[in-house]
Design an enzyme around this catalytic site. Structure first.
Site, PDB file in Angstrom:
ATOM      1  N   ALA A  27       0.862  -2.777 -13.581  1.00 12.09           N
ATOM      2  CA  ALA A  27       0.584  -3.407 -14.534  1.00 12.09           C
ATOM      3  C   ALA A  27       0.973  -3.221 -15.958  1.00 12.09           C
ATOM      4  CB  ALA A  27      -0.722  -3.413 -14.092  1.00 12.09           C
ATOM      5  N   PHE A  68       0.479  -1.202   0.112  1.00 11.11           N
ATOM      6  CA  PHE A  68       0.026  -0.038   0.200  1.00 11.11           C
ATOM      7  C   PHE A  68       1.219   1.156   0.213  1.00 11.11           C
ATOM      8  CE2 PHE A  68      -1.976  -3.507   2.251  1.00 11.11           C
ATOM      9  CZ  PHE A  68      -2.854  -3.630   1.431  1.00 11.11           C
ATOM     10  N   LYS A  87     -10.711 -10.655 -13.374  1.00 16.92           N
ATOM     11  CA  LYS A  87     -11.642 -11.393 -11.203  1.00 16.92           C
ATOM     12  C   LYS A  87      -9.761 -10.404 -10.679  1.00 16.92           C
ATOM     13  CE  LYS A  87     -11.776 -15.519 -10.698  1.00 16.92           C
ATOM     14  NZ  LYS A  87     -11.726 -17.747 -11.055  1.00 16.92           N
ATOM     15  N   GLU A 147      -5.142   1.725  -7.140  1.00 17.95           N
ATOM     16  CA  GLU A 147      -5.416   3.069  -6.220  1.00 17.95           C
ATOM     17  C   GLU A 147      -6.335   4.081  -6.027  1.00 17.95           C
ATOM     18  OE1 GLU A 147      -1.266   5.365  -5.394  1.00 17.95           O
ATOM     19  OE2 GLU A 147      -1.202   4.518  -6.844  1.00 17.95           O
TER      20      GLU A 147
END
Lengths: 327, 816
Positions: free
Chosen positions: B562, B292, B704, B776
């Site tokens: 990603a 985080f 997912k 985020e």
């Protein structure tokens, strides 16, 4: 955590004998409180005496009520049919506490001996009169958001017992059977078991050195059968109470014949309120009566900067709990 | 209409871009297949695995315990255990140590203090040091270099022993004498000066940002909302505590198993601090139990473990305790925001003035940049934002999930709600009225923006049209029921990184990036991307990450992971196909012999003529004929402004902070949250009973894992909204609730069954795959959605996070 030796005791006599030999030893049952305290270096014990195999077991119907062995687990007592039928508030107080994992481990004797969640007590870096008598209490002018408003002193404002079960036990006149190092048993009502902090906040209960909790007896009563435990907290589960109420009413024809009231999360000990009970008995079971009882219960409150909300919250909690049992 | 225009403009731009790309490539070499960067994007049949809800490829390893986390490398020869002894007080000076009792404890090997710990080669305390260490510097201060104490929990000694238990016990017996001084606990301490960090060099916080004449415009505005918001200190509290194992394999060669979000960053930082060549430091993080943000920067404990291992000459393991997690890896700073909105009677914003005050550390001028969000979310001609700081006795705060956007959105989206009620507008309507058709901060067009679709779909899913426009009127038994909504956004930050793909003739591939998977699904989604880039099934791909020996990349943070990793794998695969194309056209036995490389395309692993797809062959046939068991491709992928700059031939932004200034488009994800609460007005409890989040986050690689990201982000936002707060004693500046029993994060019972949907977006400007980050965005706007629902339920506005029962009761005492 300090190094310690570990022994098992299979009888009360054997267990108390160990603490007679080693006064700094501690009993361990589920360990859910003790190990936390030891890991944080808040308690040090050279020896742990495992009492899990002592036969302080059973949830039995007696002619007066229920007798529950101190070594019974929170989950077993909370889900027990006799407890559910005769003392719903006690069942609720257990099942609203902690998490399933903890409830499966923790004994009810140990639950009664939980220690405060006051952040100043739980961190040895802070001064704390309860932990180091005379060192001071930063909570008075500091973070007292979740601390007590009833029964406080200039030395300590911690909710010394932060849990739920003893609140319900105090409400319904539960009595503890204790056994000391001489093998002698005595009876102490839960409401008298805990001490107010006064100038000696380090002394939290009347338990003598080496004394064991053997069993809890709870007298059956109409007000206990019609009872509830209401717990208010910041998240929906796995949190200590900001305020809680264990209440029971015996109502006939709209009039309260007998009442039991205890509050949690707001007193320096599980807070049985004879003032509230007095305000209820003989009165109609109405919201107005409940409001008056709630006001009576909190009359002596001494709120601080961060916890003033508890005065109102405790009253509202109590009113909602009473409304629920009044139907 | 605007959307149509935008689409058409985008299409034109896209075509021009593609033309430029083709020209650029052809001038470099005619070996490169055309349109490499947009092939993936434009050619849907290529996406076989991408977009599928593939279950986590590392799931079995995790649930069986086979996944090895950083603290679990226990096989190292002679490994010993370190425990950090920390300061009880928040300010003062160490006057002495009593080591005698600690040294007598069994198994103790060393006690290291500022007096005998080996010195690092450099620290971030100097400008040169800060530059050498790189982006991972968050706290410039390095403990155990002097006797000075600046914050409670600061390391004052390290105890090393043969077992963890021995080290813990010796640390408990170690006595440290400290001459304590009165600390500053927070910005709320009136003794502490407030300052604007704007003029200071190296300040991580912005000073003042302006456009137009905000004060004048506000004063003249027919509708005004002025409000002050506060946000408690929050801690990331990942499940896995930070841990470091340092193993000096030679005097000048170090391997570190570290719980970090970025092994490449950590490698660079440690090599600089320890004075080693970068290739002599290897950092390994195969699995991470959440971060985080708190595992993004380099923190002292990692450095101290390496120095300790050097001192004792053995591998050393250090795991932070849960209380130490509250004083070792940063936090979201406690802050106060005053926001003034001026608008027309129709709700159109005329002025936005924002002032933020927060607590920072004694050395660093750090604050989350709330102003970026404030300045771009809505069309508003006049804007001014000022940041003020107070130096407290705390460690330096750090990035925590959507730093700036999360607290900023609580203020702005609450005030927008106020404005809507004041003017009698629906909360969705006022947001549409102020919809920014281009970036108000830069004037750039958006690379893509589907916010209106998010509002529309979210409202449909939630049933928003049935909303009672008046607040405080819906009751369900003792509960007051309310609905609220808020906007979410998060930038596509500028990023880049490398990747290597190694394709085997037997149809398997190994794909490598020095990425980390925080538990978000990186292993899985990059496996899917690699499978499609190579034309093989996901189960034929082994994606390796978490090792700085692999191709260097960015951290998993800032929602960049990603997109960066996917783009680099894509580029590496293109490199591989170019090599294979060259092989094919020069191989007399290939059906593609003597074809022009530019005429060859690759479809699902088959090299074929564009004009005559029947003519071609599978990569396996080609490789086998050439006796090639395997072949590698290497590539650098870009994400964000740098990608667009590279595509258009413009110079890349100099540093991430400059992103957007030189590129053509403003790049953001957008979303909307809808929330229902039930408030008990007598007990002050708030429970969320319904939740809808709709996010437009570019191409969704895996619905997912993406859904889980949104669930997690929204849940964390609900935590900040209703319960998360770390409390520092106002006099002693030490946390009073540094445990997960007392620092409340949501439990399952706090979270209803959430509805999450994504709006499909094709964005050609942001990277080769059109991926926006979604790590985020879901925390942004969440607290405001909850607060707005509470306002709808009760008629009372709560402006202080978390909105705990005490604050709800206090609000209920106020007149509506």
């Amino acid at each position: 955590m300090n190094d310690f030796s570990y022994t098992q005791a299979t009888t009360a006599k054997e267990a108390t004998g160990r603490t007679k030999d080693q006064p700094q030893a501690a009993y361990i049952a589920g360990g859910t409180t003790l190990l936390d305290l030891m890991k944080a270096n808040l308690q040090e014990h050279p020896q742990l005496v495992d009492i899990n195999t002592i036969p302080f077991k059973g949830i039995e119907q007696t002619k007066d009520g229920l007798r529950i062995g101190a070594m019974e687990r929170m989950s077993d007592v909370g889900e027990n049919k006799l407890v559910l039928e005769q003392f719903p508030a006690i069942s609720e107080s257990l099942l609203l506490a902690a998490s399933p994992q903890l409830r499966n481990m923790a004994s009810i004797g140990g639950n009664i001996l939980q220690r405060t969640r006051c952040g100043y007590f739980r961190d040895a870096a802070f001064p704390c009169n309860k932990r180091v008598p005379g060192s001071g209490c930063p909570a008075l002018e500091g973070d007292n958001h979740n601390l007590a408003v009833l029964g406080t002193s200039d030395s300590c404002i911690a909710t010394a017992y932060p849990g739920d079960l003893s609140v319900a036990l105090a409400a319904f006149d539960a009595v503890l059977t204790l056994e000391n190092q001489k093998g002698k048993q005595r009876q102490v009502p839960v409401k008298d078991f805990y001490l107010l902090p006064g100038n000696t906040p380090q002394k939290e209960t009347v338990l003598e050195a080496g004394e064991l909790i053997v069993a809890i007896t709870i007298p059956a009563a109409a007000h206990a059968q019609r009872s509830t435990y209401l717990k208010v907290r910041e998240r929906s589960s796995y949190a200590y109470a900001l305020a809680s109420a264990a209440v029971g009413l015996d109502v006939h024809g709209g009039t309260i014949r007998s009442a039991r009231v205890a509050l949690g999360g707001v007193g320096t000990k599980p807070w049985r309120s004879p003032e509230a009970e007095k305000a209820l008995v003989g009165q109609p079971a109405t919201e107005a009566t409940f409001r008056a009882a709630a006001a009576a219960a909190l009359r002596g409150a001494q709120p601080r900067k961060e916890n003033a909300f508890k005065v109102e919250l405790a009253q509202n909690t109590l009113v909602q709990a009473l409304m629920k049992v009044a139907g | 209409m605007n959307d149509l225009l935008l689409k058409s403009r985008n299409k034109q731009r896209q075509q021009r871009l593609r033309h430029e790309v083709s020209r650029l490539y052809l001038s470099l070499t005619d070996l490169i297949p055309m349109d490499t960067e947009s092939t993936f994007f434009e050619n849907p049949p290529q996406t076989v695995a991408v977009g599928q809800p593939l279950s986590r490829v590392d799931g079995r390893a995790k649930v069986t315990g086979a996944a090895k986390y950083s603290a679990e490398y226990n096989h190292l020869p002679g490994m010993v255990h370190a425990v950090i002894k920390t300061s009880d007080v928040a300010k003062g000076r160490v006057t002495g140590f009593d080591l005698s009792a600690a040294q007598r404890e069994p198994g103790v090997l060393a006690i290291l203090t500022h007096q005998n710990l080996p010195k690092p080669a450099l620290t971030a305390e100097t400008k040169e040091g800060k530059e050498a260490i790189g982006y991972s510097v968050q706290m410039t201060f390095m403990p155990l270099q002097s006797d000075q104490i600046f914050y409670a929990g600061q390391p004052v000694a390290i105890v090393v022993a043969d077992t963890l238990e021995h080290a813990q016990q010796a640390a408990a017996k170690l006595r440290v004498s400290i001459a304590a001084e009165a600390p500053i606990a927070s910005y709320q301490d009136t003794k502490a000066p407030r300052y604007n960090p704007g003029g200071k060099p190296d300040a991580d916080a912005e000073g003042t940002k302006r456009r137009g004449k905000a004060a004048e415009a506000f004063a003249a505005a027919p509708a005004q909302v002025t409000a002050t918001y506060s946000h408690a200190t929050n801690h990331h509290s990942p499940m896995e505590p930070s841990a470091t194992i340092a193993h000096w394999e030679a005097a000048d060669r170090l391997t570190v198993y570290d719980a970090t979000q970025g092994v490449s960053w950590q490698q660079r930082a440690l090599s600089a601090i320890l004075g080693l060549p970068q290739d002599q430091v290897r950092v390994i993080t195969k699995y991470l139990g959440g971060g985080f943000g708190c595992k993004g920067p380099i923190w002292p404990h990692s450095v101290l473990t390496a120095l300790t291992a050097k001192a004792v000459g053995r591998p050393v393991k250090l795991v932070l305790t849960r209380p130490q997690m509250f004083t070792s890896v940063g936090h979201r700073e406690d802050q106060e925001q005053t926001l003034r909105l001026g608008a027309t009677k129709q709700g159109k914003l005329l002025a936005l003035l924002h002032e933020k005050t927060s607590t920072t550390s004694p050395w660093d001028d750090y604050a989350e940049t709330n102003s970026k969000f404030m300045g771009m979310l809505y069309q508003c001609p006049n804007f001014e934002a000022t940041t003020k700081l107070v130096k407290g006795n705390v460690m330096t705060p750090t990035w925590m999930r959507a730093p700036g956007e999360a607290p900023g959105s609580f203020a702005l989206e609450s005030s927008m709600d106020d404005l809507a009620y004041q003017l009698g507008l629906d909360p969705v309507q006022i947001r549409l009225v102020n919809h920014a058709d281009k970036d108000p901060a830069t004037g750039q067009p958006w690379s893509s923006k589907s916010l209106k679709q998010c509002y529309q779909r979210g409202a449909e899913l939630f049933g928003w049209s049935k909303r009672n426009p008046k607040n405080g009127l819906t009751r369900d038994g003792k509960y007051l029921v309310g609905w609220g909504m808020a906007t979410a956004t998060y930038p596509v930050n500028d990023s880049q990184g490398n990747a290597r793909v190694r394709l085997f003739a037997d149809g398997h591939a190994v794909v490598q990036v020095a990425a980390t998977d925080l538990g978000t699904g990186t292993y899985t989604v990059i496996t899917q991307v690699a499978a499609d880039c190579l034309g093989i099934a996901p189960d034929k791909v082994r994606f390796e990450l978490g090792d700085s020996a692999l191709p260097t990349t960015n951290i998993s943070g800032g929602s960049m992971g990603a997109g960066t990793f996917a783009s680099s794998v894509y580029t590496a695969a293109q490199d591989l196909w170019q090599k294979l194309t060259k092989m094919a056209v020069t191989d007399a036995k290939s059906p593609l012999f003597r074809a022009k490389p530019a005429e060859v395309e690759v479809v699902k692993g088959r090299l074929q003529l564009k004009a005559n797809p029947a003519k071609g062959e599978d990569f396996a046939a080609l490789m086998k004929r050439g006796s090639l068991t395997d072949l590698e491709g290497f590539g650098q992928g870009k994400y964000g402004a740098g990608y667009e700059a590279a595509q258009s031939g413009a110079p890349a932004p100099a540093k991430p902070d400059d992103a957007g200034k030189e590129s053509g488009h403003a790049m953001y994800s957008f979303g909307a949250h809808f929330c229902e609460v039930r408030v008990d007005p007598e007990l002050g409890t708030v429970r969320i009973t319904k939740w809808v989040s709709v996010v437009a986050g570019g191409r969704i690689l895996n619905p997912k894992t993406a859904r889980s990201q949104v669930l997690g982000g929204a849940t964390m936002g609900i935590g900040a909204a209703l319960m998360e707060q770390t409390v520092r004693d106002p006099n002693l500046a030490r946390y009073t609730n540094a445990s997960l029993a007392d620092y409340h994060v949501p439990v399952n019972a706090d979270i209803p069954d959430m509805t999450v949907e994504f709006i499909d977006e094709h964005d050609p400007y942001i990277n080769a795959l059109g991926v926006k980050g979604i790590g985020e965005i879901a925390i942004v706007g969440t607290a405001a959605a909850v607060g707005n629902a509470i306002f709808h339920a009760t008629g009372r506005r709560l402006r202080s996070l978390p909105m705990t029962p005490d604050k709800v009761l206090e609000a209920m005492r106020q007149p509506v």
